[in-house]
Enzyme design. Structure first.
Site, PDB file in Angstrom:
ATOM      1  N   GLU A  44       0.883  -1.167   0.000  1.00 47.16           N
ATOM      2  CA  GLU A  44       0.000   0.000   0.000  1.00 47.16           C
ATOM      3  C   GLU A  44       0.920   1.216   0.000  1.00 47.16           C
ATOM      4  OE1 GLU A  44      -1.215   3.246   0.754  1.00 47.16           O
ATOM      5  OE2 GLU A  44      -1.569   2.659   2.832  1.00 47.16           O
ATOM      6  N   GLU A  53       4.307   8.164  -3.688  1.00 45.37           N
ATOM      7  CA  GLU A  53       5.065   7.529  -2.608  1.00 45.37           C
ATOM      8  C   GLU A  53       6.101   6.530  -3.120  1.00 45.37           C
ATOM      9  OE1 GLU A  53       2.640   5.918   0.482  1.00 45.37           O
ATOM     10  OE2 GLU A  53       1.553   7.791   0.827  1.00 45.37           O
TER      11      GLU A  53
END
Length: 589
Positions: A44, A53
């Site tokens: 995730e 990210e």
């Protein structure tokens, strides 16, 4: 995080089943950290843009170094979507040139020929677009942009061109985008970050408001691109390892070209969208201009110090007074602020021999720094570059700067703002409160042990209090004001910085569930209290502080409250100048 994980494992009796490795995944080596290549990958590593990210480089390393061929992967696939929209609200966040022209006050932050010298960064901005649904006009159907098959090694770069047909007449101000995850290989489990106006089987789940995943907005330069219903436009989309960008051009050449394409400059000062919107707001500019003009009228040849990063204040003083000498501290902008002033000086009718940017930070100022002259006017918005995501009272840094400058201030110095007023309002904030509540059982696993570290509200162990958090109240999902706006305490800038205390007894004006208090500072620019700049919830371009209650409280109005409902609350606050923190206490009755 590793310590918290181990606590959760222990309390759930899973300590022997899980091997925790305190390393980044791209630091792992097969045969050293793990015995063999892995059969399953679960990750995730997602932000609102999907890639920010480091999803791509992380998965590239995993597929190359850590996984077997054809591994099982969760999530299995990610797809980004977009939609062309017209929105005055979004347009104001980036087109300073056009909005400044409407102000007609003689201040040119973006002069003709220098249209992009002060601008926002070309990137996607995470935003709760549902909050401005009524202010958005949809100009196309949703379209698929990129599809990332996460079960195989993703590419570092990708590009696509899309022909998009307009569904309405209008002006494209932005591309709103979101993503959908297919979590399983069979395609039965999905998660979507689409705005609520998107109607699809995937988006009809009970997914509530969340603050970690929003939609993204890409601003179309200048006033935007006009289109007609049925017209096709060409959208070029590119992705790097960590971001997605767009270029929107019509198929048919037009005579109208956005002003940002007319001129280019080597130098650009990049500011956040909210700061661009503030500088383009006619009402805000008029208040600042009036306050500065009134102050200058009281001094013949004033020495003026701009203590913060306000390029508007510096230009305004130099533009309004031919005799003023301006010292700008620019603690965040520094040399970039100085270069910007040099570039726009001629367009604003002043020369740099009257404006000086002090390049060094000092803890104590002397007359040597001001050419042996006392300061007549000390000014700030206050605005500090880089403070945009912080609590409102972080801008009391202006009061601290004023104290540092005390030795060189004249006895009758004019200080703007002359004071700050901490304001508050009791709020119903169910979405925000639930997003920050303490954890209990999640899918059958007890997570309560992490609350001492991570919890902001809910079942916290006394006397632990939840912190004040910075939020745009208007983006906090369901909101309702339960009281009138009230004053908590004041910060008097005419005196050096000091401890402050204040309290207020507040009666509720609306029944409901109180989840906390919104707090902000109103800046009083003049001693007559005639010019006040508010940063409250009705102003979209400032973040407020939110004090969440440990547990929601049912409230009613005085005389009409039912048994068990609170009709008032006592708010007490204190300001600690050494830490810059405001401590808030409350008692319901």
């Amino acid at each position: 995080m590793v310590k918290l994980l181990r606590k959760v494992m222990h309390i759930n009796g899973m300590g022997r089943n899980i091997n925790v490795i305190n390393k980044r995944s791209d630091e792992l080596k097969v045969g050293v950290d793990i015995v063999s290549r892995a059969d399953v990958l679960v990750s995730e590593i997602l932000d609102s843009e999907l890639l920010g990210e480091g999803l791509i480089p992380t998965l590239q390393h995993a597929h190359e170094m850590l996984l077997v061929e054809n591994p099982l992967v969760v999530p299995f696939r990610a797809t980004t979507y977009g939609q062309l929209v017209e929105s005055t609200s979004l347009w104001k966040l980036h087109d300073l040139y056009t909005n400044e022209a409407k102000a007609s006050d003689g201040i040119h932050l973006v002069p003709t020929g220098l249209h992009t010298i002060l601008r926002v960064k070309s990137q996607q901005y995470a935003m709760h677009c549902d909050a401005i649904t009524k202010e958005i006009k949809l100009l196309s159907e949703p379209f698929k942009i990129f599809e990332f098959d996460l079960w195989k090694r993703p590419d570092s770069h990708g590009e696509t061109e899309l022909q998009i047909k307009a569904t309405n007449d209008g002006r494209v101000n932005a591309v709103v985008s979101w993503w959908i995850l297919q979590l399983d290989q069979e395609g039965t489990i999905f998660y979507s970050t689409a705005p609520r106006w998107i109607s699809s089987p995937i988006n009809t789940s009970t997914r509530g408001w969340c603050d970690h995943w929003k939609q993204c907005v890409w601003f179309v330069e200048g006033k935007g691109m006009p289109i007609c219903k049925g017209e096709e436009v060409l959208l070029n989309a590119c992705h790097s390892e960590t971001s997605i960008s767009y270029n929107l051009n019509p198929n048919i050449p037009r005579t109208e070209v956005t002003q940002d394409n007319l001129h280019t400059e080597d130098f650009q000062l990049i500011l956040p969208p909210e700061r661009i919107a503030i500088y383009g707001d006619g009402e805000w500019r008029l208040c600042m201009l009036t306050a500065i003009r009134n102050a200058l009228s009281q001094r013949a040849e004033p020495l003026c110090v701009v203590a913060d990063d306000s390029v508007f204040s510096t230009i305004c003083i130099a533009h309004l007074s031919e005799t003023a000498h301006v010292l700008s501290l620019f603690p965040g902008l520094g040399d970039r602020g100085a270069q910007y002033l040099e570039t726009v000086a001629d367009a604003n009718g002043f020369s740099m021999d009257r404006v000086e940017v002090l390049r060094k930070r000092k803890t104590c100022w002397t007359m040597d720094d001001t050419h042996q002259k006392k300061v007549d006017l000390l000014i700030g918005e206050p605005y500090y570059y880089g403070n945009d995501g912080m609590l409102p009272w972080q801008n009391l840094r202006f009061w601290k700067e004023r104290t540092m400058l005390d030795p060189i201030l004249s006895e009758d110095v004019l200080i703007m703002p002359c004071k700050g007023i901490l304001k508050a309002c009791a709020m119903s904030l169910p979405d925000l409160w639930n997003s920050r509540r303490s954890l209990s059982k999640i899918e059958g696993l007890d997570h309560a042990v992490v609350n001492t570290t991570l919890g902001a509200c809910g079942d916290l162990s006394p006397p632990k209090e939840g912190p004040c958090l910075p939020f745009f109240i208007w983006q906090c999902g369901e909101i309702k004001e339960l009281s009138e706006v009230f004053t908590v305490m004041e910060f008097d800038h005419s005196k050096p910085i000091s401890q402050c205390h204040g309290k207020a007894l507040v009666e509720f004006t609306e029944p409901g569930i109180c989840h906390g208090f919104a707090l902000w500072i109103d800046w009083v620019m003049d001693v007559e209290n005639s010019i006040v700049l508010s940063t409250g919830p009705d102003k979209r371009y400032w973040k407020q502080g939110v004090k969440l209650l440990a547990a929601p409280v049912t409230v009613g109005t005085k005389g009409f409250g039912r048994t068990g409902e609170c009709c008032s609350t006592l708010i007490e606050a204190s300001f600690d100048p050494s830490s810059g923190e405001v401590n808030i206490q409350h008692t319901f009755s």
